[in-house]
Design a protein around this motif. Structure first.
Motif, PDB file in Angstrom:
ATOM      1  N   LEU A   1     -29.444 -38.678 -82.535  1.00  0.00           N
ATOM      2  CA  LEU A   1     -30.232 -37.489 -82.882  1.00  0.00           C
ATOM      3  C   LEU A   1     -29.554 -36.653 -83.962  1.00  0.00           C
ATOM      4  O   LEU A   1     -30.204 -36.146 -84.880  1.00  0.00           O
ATOM      5  CB  LEU A   1     -30.470 -36.637 -81.633  1.00  0.00           C
ATOM      6  N   ASP A   2     -28.243 -36.509 -83.851  1.00  0.00           N
ATOM      7  CA  ASP A   2     -27.504 -35.738 -84.852  1.00  0.00           C
ATOM      8  C   ASP A   2     -27.620 -36.393 -86.235  1.00  0.00           C
ATOM      9  O   ASP A   2     -27.785 -35.698 -87.251  1.00  0.00           O
ATOM     10  CB  ASP A   2     -26.036 -35.603 -84.452  1.00  0.00           C
ATOM     11  N   GLN A   3     -27.531 -37.721 -86.271  1.00  0.00           N
ATOM     12  CA  GLN A   3     -27.661 -38.432 -87.538  1.00  0.00           C
ATOM     13  C   GLN A   3     -29.051 -38.230 -88.140  1.00  0.00           C
ATOM     14  O   GLN A   3     -29.203 -38.059 -89.355  1.00  0.00           O
ATOM     15  CB  GLN A   3     -27.388 -39.926 -87.338  1.00  0.00           C
ATOM     16  N   PHE A   4     -30.070 -38.230 -87.272  1.00  0.00           N
ATOM     17  CA  PHE A   4     -31.436 -38.045 -87.761  1.00  0.00           C
ATOM     18  C   PHE A   4     -31.638 -36.619 -88.270  1.00  0.00           C
ATOM     19  O   PHE A   4     -32.293 -36.407 -89.292  1.00  0.00           O
ATOM     20  CB  PHE A   4     -32.422 -38.373 -86.635  1.00  0.00           C
ATOM     21  N   ARG A   5     -31.103 -35.651 -87.551  1.00  0.00           N
ATOM     22  CA  ARG A   5     -31.251 -34.251 -87.980  1.00  0.00           C
ATOM     23  C   ARG A   5     -30.543 -33.996 -89.317  1.00  0.00           C
ATOM     24  O   ARG A   5     -31.026 -33.233 -90.155  1.00  0.00           O
ATOM     25  CB  ARG A   5     -30.672 -33.315 -86.912  1.00  0.00           C
ATOM     26  N   LYS A   6     -29.391 -34.633 -89.502  1.00  0.00           N
ATOM     27  CA  LYS A   6     -28.610 -34.412 -90.724  1.00  0.00           C
ATOM     28  C   LYS A   6     -29.125 -35.224 -91.905  1.00  0.00           C
ATOM     29  O   LYS A   6     -28.618 -35.073 -93.020  1.00  0.00           O
ATOM     30  CB  LYS A   6     -27.142 -34.766 -90.476  1.00  0.00           C
ATOM     31  N   GLY A   7     -30.111 -36.093 -91.681  1.00  0.00           N
ATOM     32  CA  GLY A   7     -30.642 -36.914 -92.760  1.00  0.00           C
ATOM     33  C   GLY A   7     -29.863 -38.188 -92.989  1.00  0.00           C
ATOM     34  O   GLY A   7     -30.123 -38.903 -93.972  1.00  0.00           O
ATOM     35  N   GLU A   8     -28.926 -38.502 -92.118  1.00  0.00           N
ATOM     36  CA  GLU A   8     -28.148 -39.729 -92.257  1.00  0.00           C
ATOM     37  C   GLU A   8     -28.903 -40.945 -91.725  1.00  0.00           C
ATOM     38  O   GLU A   8     -28.524 -42.078 -91.978  1.00  0.00           O
ATOM     39  CB  GLU A   8     -26.823 -39.587 -91.500  1.00  0.00           C
ATOM     40  N   LEU A   9     -29.975 -40.713 -90.975  1.00  0.00           N
ATOM     41  CA  LEU A   9     -30.806 -41.779 -90.422  1.00  0.00           C
ATOM     42  C   LEU A   9     -32.251 -41.492 -90.823  1.00  0.00           C
ATOM     43  O   LEU A   9     -32.737 -40.371 -90.638  1.00  0.00           O
ATOM     44  CB  LEU A   9     -30.672 -41.827 -88.896  1.00  0.00           C
ATOM     45  N   LYS A  10     -32.944 -42.496 -91.362  1.00  0.00           N
ATOM     46  CA  LYS A  10     -34.292 -42.265 -91.881  1.00  0.00           C
ATOM     47  C   LYS A  10     -35.362 -42.485 -90.825  1.00  0.00           C
ATOM     48  O   LYS A  10     -36.333 -41.726 -90.755  1.00  0.00           O
ATOM     49  CB  LYS A  10     -34.547 -43.180 -93.079  1.00  0.00           C
TER      50      LYS A  10
ATOM     51  N   GLN B   1     -25.716 -41.177 -72.938  1.00  0.00           N
ATOM     52  CA  GLN B   1     -25.992 -39.862 -73.490  1.00  0.00           C
ATOM     53  C   GLN B   1     -25.249 -39.624 -74.795  1.00  0.00           C
ATOM     54  O   GLN B   1     -25.776 -39.005 -75.720  1.00  0.00           O
ATOM     55  CB  GLN B   1     -25.616 -38.783 -72.470  1.00  0.00           C
ATOM     56  N   SER B   2     -24.028 -40.132 -74.899  1.00  0.00           N
ATOM     57  CA  SER B   2     -23.266 -39.950 -76.134  1.00  0.00           C
ATOM     58  C   SER B   2     -23.952 -40.641 -77.308  1.00  0.00           C
ATOM     59  O   SER B   2     -24.010 -40.102 -78.416  1.00  0.00           O
ATOM     60  CB  SER B   2     -21.851 -40.505 -75.964  1.00  0.00           C
ATOM     61  N   GLN B   3     -24.498 -41.836 -77.065  1.00  0.00           N
ATOM     62  CA  GLN B   3     -25.201 -42.548 -78.125  1.00  0.00           C
ATOM     63  C   GLN B   3     -26.496 -41.841 -78.506  1.00  0.00           C
ATOM     64  O   GLN B   3     -26.847 -41.739 -79.695  1.00  0.00           O
ATOM     65  CB  GLN B   3     -25.500 -43.981 -77.688  1.00  0.00           C
ATOM     66  N   ARG B   4     -27.225 -41.323 -77.504  1.00  0.00           N
ATOM     67  CA  ARG B   4     -28.461 -40.591 -77.792  1.00  0.00           C
ATOM     68  C   ARG B   4     -28.172 -39.344 -78.619  1.00  0.00           C
ATOM     69  O   ARG B   4     -28.875 -39.046 -79.600  1.00  0.00           O
ATOM     70  CB  ARG B   4     -29.150 -40.208 -76.475  1.00  0.00           C
ATOM     71  N   THR B   5     -27.129 -38.617 -78.244  1.00  0.00           N
ATOM     72  CA  THR B   5     -26.765 -37.405 -78.987  1.00  0.00           C
ATOM     73  C   THR B   5     -26.343 -37.736 -80.410  1.00  0.00           C
ATOM     74  O   THR B   5     -26.728 -37.050 -81.366  1.00  0.00           O
ATOM     75  CB  THR B   5     -25.628 -36.669 -78.257  1.00  0.00           C
ATOM     76  N   ARG B   6     -25.560 -38.804 -80.557  1.00  0.00           N
ATOM     77  CA  ARG B   6     -25.091 -39.195 -81.888  1.00  0.00           C
ATOM     78  C   ARG B   6     -26.258 -39.617 -82.780  1.00  0.00           C
ATOM     79  O   ARG B   6     -26.320 -39.240 -83.966  1.00  0.00           O
ATOM     80  CB  ARG B   6     -24.078 -40.337 -81.758  1.00  0.00           C
TER      81      ARG B   6
ATOM     82  N   TYR C   1     -34.676 -51.660 -93.207  1.00  0.00           N
ATOM     83  CA  TYR C   1     -34.999 -50.250 -92.983  1.00  0.00           C
ATOM     84  C   TYR C   1     -33.867 -49.587 -92.189  1.00  0.00           C
ATOM     85  O   TYR C   1     -33.311 -50.196 -91.262  1.00  0.00           O
ATOM     86  CB  TYR C   1     -36.321 -50.101 -92.226  1.00  0.00           C
ATOM     87  N   ASP C   2     -33.574 -48.353 -92.524  1.00  0.00           N
ATOM     88  CA  ASP C   2     -32.517 -47.600 -91.848  1.00  0.00           C
ATOM     89  C   ASP C   2     -33.085 -47.019 -90.551  1.00  0.00           C
ATOM     90  O   ASP C   2     -33.672 -45.934 -90.555  1.00  0.00           O
ATOM     91  CB  ASP C   2     -32.001 -46.496 -92.771  1.00  0.00           C
ATOM     92  N   ALA C   3     -32.944 -47.751 -89.444  1.00  0.00           N
ATOM     93  CA  ALA C   3     -33.585 -47.365 -88.179  1.00  0.00           C
ATOM     94  C   ALA C   3     -32.597 -47.490 -87.031  1.00  0.00           C
ATOM     95  O   ALA C   3     -31.651 -48.288 -87.071  1.00  0.00           O
ATOM     96  CB  ALA C   3     -34.808 -48.243 -87.906  1.00  0.00           C
ATOM     97  N   ALA C   4     -32.830 -46.684 -85.986  1.00  0.00           N
ATOM     98  CA  ALA C   4     -32.011 -46.720 -84.773  1.00  0.00           C
ATOM     99  C   ALA C   4     -32.886 -46.316 -83.586  1.00  0.00           C
ATOM    100  O   ALA C   4     -33.803 -45.502 -83.737  1.00  0.00           O
ATOM    101  CB  ALA C   4     -30.808 -45.795 -84.883  1.00  0.00           C
ATOM    102  N   PRO C   5     -32.613 -46.877 -82.398  1.00  0.00           N
ATOM    103  CA  PRO C   5     -33.435 -46.560 -81.224  1.00  0.00           C
ATOM    104  C   PRO C   5     -32.881 -45.388 -80.430  1.00  0.00           C
ATOM    105  O   PRO C   5     -31.689 -45.070 -80.492  1.00  0.00           O
ATOM    106  CB  PRO C   5     -33.343 -47.851 -80.401  1.00  0.00           C
ATOM    107  N   ILE C   6     -33.771 -44.740 -79.656  1.00  0.00           N
ATOM    108  CA  ILE C   6     -33.353 -43.735 -78.687  1.00  0.00           C
ATOM    109  C   ILE C   6     -34.323 -43.766 -77.517  1.00  0.00           C
ATOM    110  O   ILE C   6     -35.536 -43.700 -77.699  1.00  0.00           O
ATOM    111  CB  ILE C   6     -33.302 -42.319 -79.317  1.00  0.00           C
ATOM    112  N   HIS C   7     -33.779 -43.940 -76.318  1.00  0.00           N
ATOM    113  CA  HIS C   7     -34.594 -43.928 -75.095  1.00  0.00           C
ATOM    114  C   HIS C   7     -33.698 -43.624 -73.906  1.00  0.00           C
ATOM    115  O   HIS C   7     -32.478 -43.479 -74.039  1.00  0.00           O
ATOM    116  CB  HIS C   7     -35.349 -45.252 -74.899  1.00  0.00           C
ATOM    117  N   GLY C   8     -34.291 -43.522 -72.737  1.00  0.00           N
ATOM    118  CA  GLY C   8     -33.582 -43.040 -71.554  1.00  0.00           C
ATOM    119  C   GLY C   8     -32.507 -43.957 -71.029  1.00  0.00           C
ATOM    120  O   GLY C   8     -31.636 -43.510 -70.267  1.00  0.00           O
TER     121      GLY C   8
END
Length: 511
Positions: free
Chosen positions: A295-304, A288-293, A277-284
Motif C-alpha cells: 500500500l505504501d508503494q502504491f500511495r508513493k507512486g512506486e507501484l502502478k 500484514q507487513s507485506q500488505r502495508t508495504r 506491467y508493474d503490478a502487485a497483489p493485496i488481500h487478506g
C-alpha cells in the motif's frame, strides 16, 4: 459557504486542519460535526470518498481535548472492518491531533499482542481496532471498556458483509449505555437499520447523497465479454484486461484492479507482471507487513497497478487513483459503489471499467438497479468473435475435454447409412443386439407362464430368436439340439471341452 472555523472545533484542531491545507468542509462534515460536538448520536450516510473519516475524527478530538485517560481504559473507540482502514483512521488522528496531548492505540491483526498490550497499559485516549482483535484483548483481561465516552462504527455496512454484526452487538454490550455513538456508512442495509434503531438514541441523520450512488466525477463503462471456449475464459479475460489498460494509454497513471477471489488476485497480478506491467497483489491472506508495504508503494507512486480483493474497497484514501478496473463483477451490488469510489475522490475526475461474462449478468443487473442508471456498454477489444490464443500458463494449456455432443447427436446422413446396413444384414444386427443386451431374453423368460410344462415350449423356442439364450441354459435344447444343421455352437463345454476332463470320462467308461 461554511468553513471549518464556523464549526466550533477546538482551536488546536483548527490549527492542524489549516496546516493540512483544508479550509472548507465537505457536505457530510458540515452536517455531522455540529450535532457530534453537541453530544448527540449521529447516523451519517454518504457515498465513499466524501470525507466521512474527518466527520467523526474532528469532533472526537475536540471532545477528548479535555481530560486524561487511565490505564487499560480508553476514552473513545473506533471500530473498522479492515486493518487497512483502521490504519488509515489512525493516520488521520495523527494528522489532526498533532497539537494535542492525546494518545492512541491501533489494535489490528498481524501485529504482536505484546506490543499492543504495552501501549494499552499506559492508557490511551483513542482506541482504533478491528472487532476480532478488540475482543481478543478483552478476553485476555487486558482491556476495560467501561470508560468509553464516544464510540464510532465506520463502514457499518461492510461490517455486515464481513459477518462482524454479532461481534458489534457484543461490543455494544461492553461499553457504557450513556456513551455517544457515531455510525457512518455509504449504504444502509436493513440489518444496519435494525442495529441503529437498537443502539442509537434519537440520532441526527445526515444523508448528503442518495444511498448507494456513484460520484458524478467517475466515468463508467462495462465490456460484455463472451469467451470463445469455456476452458479459455480466464486467459481471454486477462487479455481483455490488458487491452483495456493499453487502450487508456497515458491517461492511466495508476489503477486498482479488483477481483472477487483471493486466488484470482494472485493469478491476475502474476499474469500482469509476466507481460511487463508493474503490478502487485493485496488481500487478506498476505502478511500484514507485506500488505502495508504494498500500500505504501502504491500511495508513493512506486507501484502502478494494485490488484486487490475487497479488502481495499472500503475507506482507503489514495487521492490520485486515475482508474479502477473490475476484473470481476462484484457479488454484492453495494461493493461496486465502494470499489469505484477509490477513483474520482475529492472532486477529481476518475474512470472505471468492468468486465462482465455471461454468468455475471444477473449481478450486473443488480448493480444497475442499485445505482439507478445503466452502465454504458463498451466494445469488446478482442472483437465479436474471440480468437485469442490462451496464455502459456499451466491452467490455460490443459487439453480440452472431448465434446459429448458428437456421439449423442448424429447427422441425418449417418443415420441413413446405418439403416441401409441394417436392412442388408438383419440377422447380424439381431445377433449383435442379442449378445450386447441380454435383457430382452430375460424379459421374455419372465413373461413365460411358470406353470407351463417345460417340454411344451421346445418347438416355440426353435422359432423365437429372443429365447435362444434361455435354450442354451437348458443344456442345449433349442436350435443346436433341434437338428437345424449348423446352428449356434455351445460355448464352454463341447468344442471347447478341456482334454483332461474328457480323459477322466473315458477312464470311467473303460472301468
Amino acid at each position: 459557504m461554511t468553513k471549518f472555523s464556523d464549526l466550533n472545533l477546538n482551536p488546536k484542531v483548527l490549527k492542524a486542519i489549516d496546516e493540512a491545507g483544508y479550509e472548507t468542509p465537505t457536505p457530510i462534515q458540515a452536517g455531522a460535526i455540529p450535532p457530534a460536538l453537541e453530544g448527540r448520536d449521529v447516523l451519517g450516510i454518504a457515498q465513499t470518498g466524501t470525507g466521512k473519516t474527518a466527520s467523526f475524527t474532528l469532533p472526537m478530538l475536540s471532545i477528548l481535548a479535555r481530560g486524561r485517560a487511565r490505564a487499560r481504559m480508553p476514552r473513545s473507540l473506533v471500530l473498522c472492518p479492515t486493518r487497512e482502514l483502521a490504519a488509515q483512521v489512525a493516520e488521520n488522528f495523527d494528522t489532526y491531533s498533532k497539537h494535542l496531548k492525546l494518545t492512541k492505540a491501533l489494535l489490528i491483526g498481524g501485529v504482536s499482542f505484546k506490543e499492543q498490550e504495552q501501549i494499552i497499559d499506559k492508557g490511551v485516549d483513542v482506541l482504533i481496532a478491528t472487532p476480532g482483535r478488540l475482543l481478543d484483548h478483552f478476553e485476555r483481561g487486558k482491556l476495560i471498556l467501561s470508560d468509553v465516552k464516544v464510540m464510532v462504527v465506520d463502514e457499518a455496512d461492510r461490517m455486515l458483509d464481513m459477518g462482524f454484526i454479532p461481534d458489534i452487538e457484543r461490543i455494544f454490550g461492553l461499553v457504557p449505555f450513556t456513551r455517544q455513538t457515531l455510525f457512518f456508512s455509504a449504504t444502509m442495509a436493513s440489518e444496519i437499520e435494525r442495529i441503529t434503531n437498537t443502539f442509537l438514541s434519537n440520532p441526527a441523520r445526515i444523508e448528503v447523497a442518495r444511498q448507494a450512488t456513484a460520484s458524478e466525477t467517475i466515468e463508467q463503462g462495462v465490456v460484455m465479454f463472451k469467451p470463445s471456449r469455456r476452458d479459455r475464459e480466464a486467459s481471454e479475460k486477462r487479455k481483455v484486461l490488458r487491452l483495456l489498460i493499453d487502450g487508456e494509454g497515458e491517461k492511466c497513471t495508476n489503477a486498482i484492479i479488483f477481483c472477487n477471489r483471493k486466488t484470482d488476485v494472485d493469478i491476475v497480478a502474476k499474469s500482469l507482471k509476466k507481460y511487463g506491467y508493474d503490478a502487485a497483489p493485496i488481500h487478506g491472506d498476505l502478511d500484514q507487513s507485506q500488505r502495508t508495504r504494498t500500500l505504501d508503494q502504491f500511495r508513493k507512486g512506486e507501484l502502478k497497478f494494485l490488484v486487490a480483493s475487497d479488502v481495499a474497497a472500503r475507506g482507503l484514501d489514495v487521492p490520485a487513483v486515475s482508474h479502477v478496473f473490475n476484473f470481476d463483477v462484484p457479488s454484492h451490488a453495494e461493493d461496486y459503489v465502494h470499489r469505484i469510489g477509490r477513483t474520482g475522490r475529492a472532486g477529481r475526475q476518475g474512470k472505471t471499467l468492468m468486465i462482465c461474462v455471461p454468468k455475471d449478468e444477473k449481478n450486473m443487473a443488480a448493480i444497475e438497479a442499485l445505482i439507478q442508471k445503466d452502465i454504458p456498454r463498451l466494445p469488446n477489444p478482442l472483437g465479436e468473435s474471440v480468437e485469442a490464443a490462451p496464455e502459456a500458463e499451466t491452467a490455460d494449456t490443459a487439453p480440452a475435454k472431448p465434446r459429448r455432443s458428437r456421439s449423442r447427436r448424429k447427422p441425418a446422413g449417418e443415420k441413413a447409412t446405418e439403416t441401409a446396413h441394417e436392412s442388408a444384414a438383419p440377422e447380424a444386427a439381431a445377433e449383435t443386439s442379442a449378445s450386447a443386451d441380454p435383457k430382452p431374453a430375460r424379459d421374455a423368460q419372465k413373461r413365460e407362464p411358470r406353470d407351463e410344462p417345460r417340454h411344451a415350449s421346445d418347438d416355440g423356442e426353435q422359432q423365437q430368436e429372443g429365447k435362444s439364450s434361455r435354450s442354451r441354459s437348458r443344456g442345449g435344447r433349442g436350435r443346436s439340439g433341434g437338428g437345424n444343421g449348423g446352428g449356434d455352437k455351445v460355448v464352454g463345454m463341447g468344442d471347447h471341452l478341456p482334454s483332461f476332463i474328457a480323459l477322466s470320462f473315458e477312464e470311467r467308461r473303460a472301468g
